[in-house]
Design a protein around this motif. Structure first.
Motif, mmCIF file in Angstrom:
data_model
loop_
_atom_site.group_PDB
_atom_site.id
_atom_site.type_symbol
_atom_site.label_atom_id
_atom_site.label_comp_id
_atom_site.label_asym_id
_atom_site.label_seq_id
_atom_site.Cartn_x
_atom_site.Cartn_y
_atom_site.Cartn_z
ATOM 1 N N ARG A 230 30.575 95.583 55.098
ATOM 2 C CA ARG A 230 30.187 95.770 53.699
ATOM 3 C C ARG A 230 31.372 95.561 52.762
ATOM 4 N NH1 ARG A 230 28.865 101.078 52.960
ATOM 5 N NH2 ARG A 230 28.108 100.562 50.848
ATOM 6 N N THR A 231 32.567 95.951 53.193
ATOM 7 C CA THR A 231 33.759 95.741 52.363
ATOM 8 C C THR A 231 34.023 94.264 52.150
ATOM 9 O OG1 THR A 231 34.742 97.821 53.163
ATOM 10 C CG2 THR A 231 36.232 96.211 52.164
ATOM 11 N N LEU A 232 33.863 93.474 53.192
ATOM 12 C CA LEU A 232 34.149 92.043 53.098
ATOM 13 C C LEU A 232 33.082 91.274 52.337
ATOM 14 C CD1 LEU A 232 35.477 91.368 56.719
ATOM 15 C CD2 LEU A 232 36.802 91.849 54.657
ATOM 16 N N THR A 233 31.874 91.824 52.242
ATOM 17 C CA THR A 233 30.777 91.097 51.583
ATOM 18 C C THR A 233 30.367 91.699 50.251
ATOM 19 O OG1 THR A 233 29.158 92.415 52.828
ATOM 20 C CG2 THR A 233 29.861 90.313 53.789
ATOM 21 N N TYR A 234 30.889 92.859 49.885
ATOM 22 C CA TYR A 234 30.480 93.524 48.647
ATOM 23 C C TYR A 234 30.902 92.686 47.429
ATOM 24 C CZ TYR A 234 30.055 97.170 45.086
ATOM 25 O OH TYR A 234 29.717 97.891 43.962
ATOM 26 N N ASP A 235 29.996 92.610 46.448
ATOM 27 C CA ASP A 235 30.253 91.888 45.199
ATOM 28 C C ASP A 235 30.655 90.435 45.475
ATOM 29 O OD1 ASP A 235 30.463 91.413 42.521
ATOM 30 O OD2 ASP A 235 32.351 92.480 42.236
ATOM 31 N N ASP A 236 29.856 89.780 46.290
ATOM 32 C CA ASP A 236 30.071 88.367 46.638
ATOM 33 C C ASP A 236 31.416 88.113 47.326
ATOM 34 O OD1 ASP A 236 27.605 87.676 45.530
ATOM 35 O OD2 ASP A 236 28.474 87.395 43.531
ATOM 36 N N GLY A 237 31.860 89.095 48.116
ATOM 37 C CA GLY A 237 33.093 88.901 48.881
ATOM 38 C C GLY A 237 34.355 88.895 48.034
ATOM 39 N N LEU B 119 37.843 89.504 49.775
ATOM 40 C CA LEU B 119 38.547 88.373 50.369
ATOM 41 C C LEU B 119 39.305 87.584 49.312
ATOM 42 C CD1 LEU B 119 35.857 87.139 52.922
ATOM 43 C CD2 LEU B 119 37.908 88.506 53.376
ATOM 44 N N ARG B 120 38.755 87.509 48.110
ATOM 45 C CA ARG B 120 39.462 86.854 47.011
ATOM 46 C C ARG B 120 40.729 87.615 46.670
ATOM 47 N NH1 ARG B 120 40.046 82.156 43.848
ATOM 48 N NH2 ARG B 120 41.004 82.810 41.887
#
Length: 307
Positions: free
Chosen positions: A84-91, A94-95
């Motif tokens: 969920r951390t990596l995918t939250y708010d369109d990822g 990672l940005r």
């Protein structure tokens, strides 16, 4: 059996020969209870927050408030939290991670190279004003980076560099402590005879530095690189005042923005993602210190001991 005696030519006796005293084998080093207690306190101070972070990263949002902070909850949700951390708010995480890596590679890497070049020049070349440069470097080490953040912002705003990656990279290129460390390290790690031999062979100064001196400076370079990387990775105040676009946030500012969502009108509380993101943030730093441990330890030792 008595020790043999020696007789001089005059016939007088001298003291018997005795074997040289040897240090007792197996003697244990002296221990201090006070130092042991202080070391234990420092270890607890360092490890307890890490343990709290790891334990609470395995809990759900509800489990954070219904269980003891230093023990696991009823359900194990670490992998779900990571996803969920990596995918939250369109990822966006990672940005922010890629931004942080950019600032570290460009800023900390450039600071390490500049510190190596400057430290080598200050250690191996004599020029007028060298003592003044030394005083300036020592004075700059004592100035905290936060004290320069606002003047730097005012200067960069006049240049139109705010809200750009350059506003983070350019200030990160200056490391007075790294310059001082490379100065002291290069003074002992590079023999003057080696430089003279290279010059007699016809090598230029740039070739001497990159081909001869740079390999000898490797332990010091790793030490400076780790210090500057940690400083850039954990930099918070400067990006906070320099950047407005969330797409350029580093991890520190981005996670704080997530944490502040709970206090905004209509914001979603994502404390479980903040904790999991904080855990993912420190993993690269721990791995870097463990993998490069023998290099930076030798660099600190060699830089602090005169040959």
């Amino acid at each position: 059996m008595t020790a043999p005696t020696r007789t001089r030519a005059s016939g007088t006796r001298v003291a018997p020969l005795r074997p040289a005293s040897r240090p007792r084998a197996g003697r244990r080093p002296r221990r201090s209870a006070l130092l042991t207690a202080l070391t234990a306190l420092v270890a607890l101070y360092s490890l307890v927050p890490l343990a709290w972070l790891l334990i609470n990263a395995t809990k759900t949002q509800a489990g954070l408030f219904s269980s003891f902070g230093l023990w696991f909850g009823d359900d194990f949700a670490l992998w779900d939290n990571v996803g969920r951390t990596l995918t939250y708010d369109d990822g966006i995480f990672l940005r922010w991670l890629s931004n942080t890596l950019l600032y570290v590679v460009a800023g900390a890497g450039g600071a390490t190279l500049l510190a190596a070049v400057g430290g080598y020049g200050l250690a191996k070349f004599d020029f007028p004003g060298k003592r003044a440069v030394f005083a300036v470097v020592i004075g700059a080490v004592a100035v905290p980076g936060t004290a320069l953040a606002v003047p730097t912002f005012l200067m960069f705003s006049q240049m139109g560099l705010t809200n750009t990656p350059w506003s983070i990279i350019i200030p990160s290129l200056i490391s007075p402590f790294g310059l001082y460390l490379m100065w002291t390290f290069a003074a002992d790690a590079i023999p003057d005879e080696l430089l003279e031999a290279a010059r007699l062979d016809g090598a230029g100064e740039f070739r001497i530095f990159f081909r001869v001196c740079l390999p000898l400076l490797a332990p010091g370079l790793v030490t400076v690189l780790l210090f500057t990387s940690v400083a850039t990775w954990n930099n918070y105040f400067l990006p906070l005042i320099m950047l407005k676009d969330p797409d350029w946030y580093p991890l520190t500012v981005g996670l704080n923005a997530w944490n502040a969502q709970a206090t905004t009108a209509g914001g979603q509380a994502v404390f479980d993602l903040v904790i999991t993101g904080s855990l993912l943030t420190i993993v690269p730093l721990i791995a870097a210190f463990l993998l490069l441990q023998r290099y930076w330890q030798s660099g600190l030792a060699a830089g602090g001991v005169k040959g």
